[in-house]
Design a protein around this motif. Structure first.
Motif, short mmCIF file in Angstrom:
data_model
loop_
_atom_site.label_atom_id
_atom_site.label_comp_id
_atom_site.label_asym_id
_atom_site.label_seq_id
_atom_site.Cartn_x
_atom_site.Cartn_y
_atom_site.Cartn_z
N LEU A 156 6.31 -6.07 -21.68
CA LEU A 156 7.34 -5.32 -22.39
C LEU A 156 8.66 -5.66 -21.73
CD1 LEU A 156 8.22 -3.12 -24.44
CD2 LEU A 156 7.96 -1.46 -22.57
N TRP A 157 9.54 -6.36 -22.47
CA TRP A 157 10.82 -6.80 -21.91
C TRP A 157 10.60 -7.52 -20.58
CZ3 TRP A 157 12.29 -1.17 -22.96
CH2 TRP A 157 12.58 -1.00 -24.30
N ASP A 158 9.65 -8.44 -20.57
CA ASP A 158 9.31 -9.27 -19.41
C ASP A 158 8.58 -8.52 -18.31
OD1 ASP A 158 10.50 -11.44 -20.66
OD2 ASP A 158 12.41 -11.15 -19.68
N ASP A 159 8.27 -7.23 -18.51
CA ASP A 159 7.52 -6.46 -17.51
C ASP A 159 6.03 -6.52 -17.84
OD1 ASP A 159 9.91 -5.75 -16.38
OD2 ASP A 159 9.95 -3.73 -17.24
N PRO A 160 5.21 -7.07 -16.95
CA PRO A 160 3.76 -7.13 -17.20
C PRO A 160 3.09 -5.76 -17.04
CG PRO A 160 4.26 -8.00 -15.03
CD PRO A 160 5.58 -7.70 -15.67
N PHE A 161 1.99 -5.56 -17.76
CA PHE A 161 1.22 -4.32 -17.70
C PHE A 161 -0.15 -4.57 -17.07
CE2 PHE A 161 4.40 -2.91 -20.62
CZ PHE A 161 4.41 -1.53 -20.52
N PHE A 162 -0.63 -3.56 -16.34
CA PHE A 162 -1.90 -3.66 -15.64
C PHE A 162 -2.66 -2.33 -15.73
CE2 PHE A 162 1.23 -6.34 -13.66
CZ PHE A 162 0.58 -7.52 -13.31
N THR A 163 -3.98 -2.40 -15.55
CA THR A 163 -4.75 -1.21 -15.22
C THR A 163 -5.08 -1.30 -13.74
OG1 THR A 163 -6.80 -2.32 -15.89
CG2 THR A 163 -5.74 -0.92 -17.51
N VAL A 164 -5.08 -0.15 -13.07
CA VAL A 164 -5.30 -0.14 -11.62
C VAL A 164 -6.31 0.94 -11.26
CG1 VAL A 164 -2.96 -0.97 -11.13
CG2 VAL A 164 -3.40 1.49 -11.21
N GLN A 165 -6.82 0.81 -10.06
CA GLN A 165 -7.71 1.83 -9.51
C GLN A 165 -7.34 2.07 -8.06
OE1 GLN A 165 -12.18 2.30 -10.39
NE2 GLN A 165 -12.19 1.32 -8.38
N VAL A 166 -7.27 3.34 -7.68
CA VAL A 166 -6.90 3.72 -6.32
C VAL A 166 -8.02 4.57 -5.73
CG1 VAL A 166 -5.25 5.02 -4.91
CG2 VAL A 166 -4.44 3.64 -6.84
N ALA A 167 -8.41 4.25 -4.51
CA ALA A 167 -9.43 5.02 -3.79
C ALA A 167 -8.76 5.89 -2.73
CB ALA A 167 -10.44 4.07 -3.15
N TYR A 168 -9.27 7.11 -2.58
CA TYR A 168 -8.73 8.01 -1.56
C TYR A 168 -9.81 9.00 -1.15
CZ TYR A 168 -8.15 11.43 -5.37
OH TYR A 168 -8.37 12.29 -6.41
N ASP A 169 -9.64 9.63 -0.01
CA ASP A 169 -10.60 10.61 0.51
C ASP A 169 -10.03 12.01 0.35
OD1 ASP A 169 -12.47 8.66 1.37
OD2 ASP A 169 -11.26 8.29 3.17
N GLU A 170 -10.85 12.91 -0.23
CA GLU A 170 -10.44 14.30 -0.41
C GLU A 170 -11.66 15.20 -0.23
OE1 GLU A 170 -7.68 16.88 -3.47
OE2 GLU A 170 -9.02 15.37 -4.31
N ASP A 171 -11.51 16.22 0.60
CA ASP A 171 -12.60 17.15 0.88
C ASP A 171 -13.85 16.45 1.37
OD1 ASP A 171 -10.95 19.23 0.02
OD2 ASP A 171 -11.63 19.04 -2.07
N GLY A 172 -13.65 15.40 2.18
CA GLY A 172 -14.77 14.69 2.77
C GLY A 172 -15.49 13.75 1.83
N ALA A 173 -14.97 13.55 0.63
CA ALA A 173 -15.62 12.67 -0.34
C ALA A 173 -14.68 11.55 -0.76
CB ALA A 173 -16.07 13.47 -1.57
N ARG A 174 -15.27 10.39 -1.04
CA ARG A 174 -14.51 9.25 -1.52
C ARG A 174 -14.29 9.40 -3.01
NH1 ARG A 174 -11.20 5.64 1.07
NH2 ARG A 174 -11.43 3.52 0.31
#
Length: 285
Positions: A213-231
């Motif tokens: 979009l107007w030379d800006d590429p689009f992606f899908t992403v995934q982020v991992a983080y730890d919360e309450d002792g769980a991944r």
């Protein structure tokens, strides 16, 4: 794209995609329609109305019965219309840039720019159409002339103006909901930054959508983080510039209110490494 917008890249969202993705610069208030935006839109619309005078005169077949009309029908008038159209284009770009900075969303900027152009062209058509039938009442307005006339009927110019007017109205109807959506997303971002929990995360997936979009590429992403002792894993969408595509493994910040609202940001304290610009540069043409 301005330097400030460039530095805010990438834009990440767990709820929206495409032109609905919204950003809010740190410390920036939630966007609102201000007098600067309104004045720029009115100025741009007026310029488009003036620039359309010469082509509408030709379509309407207005005879140059006065010195002013004669000048508009001359090569100098055509040259002036081209210059005014260039200024109208610049002013419209200014409207889009200002709206995108205030509301942080390309969709709102695009709609306001479209209203400015179509509204100005519709006004120009209305003024010159009314002047044409006032100067030469006969033959009266009749849409069948578009089919039966042997030369270019002035009803065609009126019809073009009506199309621009309906287009402007249709776009204007969409502006309100678009602005409310952008403001709600900005308000949520501001709330999460102020009261949400900041959790460190890691960018684990970056998938190119093969879309720009107007030379800006689009992606899908995934982020991992730890919360309450769980991944935990959270998926999202990313719009960025070709030179600011973070590599897998980049440090992220997950903002959460503990009730399901989540926002993703690059870790501002990390030295983020970006992919080579040429890898995601938009194709030419």
């Amino acid at each position: 794209m301005g330097d400030s917008t460039q530095q805010m890249m990438p834009v990440l969202s767990t709820t929206d995609r495409g032109t609905r993705m919204t950003q809010l610069a740190p410390g920036q208030p939630v966007g609102r329609v201000d007098h600067v935006l309104v004045l720029r839109m009115l100025a741009a619309a007026a310029l488009w109305a003036v620039a359309s005078s010469v082509p509408y005169m030709g379509l309407l077949g207005i005879d140059p019965t006065t010195p002013a009309l004669s000048w508009l029908g001359s090569p100098w008038g055509l040259a002036a219309a081209v210059v005014v159209a260039a200024f109208a284009f610049i002013q419209t770009s200014s409207v889009r840039t200002h709206a995108r900075r205030v509301f942080g969303q390309p969709r709102v900027a695009g709609l306001l720019g479209s209203v400015t152009v179509t509204g100005g062209l519709a006004v120009g058509a209305g003024v010159w159409g009314a002047l044409s039938f006032r100067m030469e009442p006969a033959p009266p307005f009749d849409l069948t002339h578009i089919v039966t006339a042997t030369d270019l009927p002035r009803e065609l110019a009126v019809l073009i103006g009506v199309v621009f007017g309906l287009w402007a109205i249709f776009t204007l109807v969409r502006v309100g909901p678009a602005i409310r959506h952008a403001r709600s997303r900005q308000a949520e971002l501001a709330r999460l930054r102020e009261t949400g929990t900041r959790i460190p995360g890691v960018l684990t997936e970056v998938t190119f959508r093969n879309y720009w979009l107007w030379d800006d590429p689009f992606f899908t992403v995934q982020v991992a983080y730890d919360e309450d002792g769980a991944r935990r894993l959270v998926a999202g969408h990313m719009r960025t510039s070709a030179d600011r595509v973070p590599v897998v493994g980049s440090r992220m910040t997950v903002l959460s209110d503990g009730r399901g609202a989540v926002s993703l940001e690059l870790d501002s304290d990390a030295q983020t490494v970006f992919e080579d610009e040429s890898r995601y540069r938009a194709p030419e043409g």
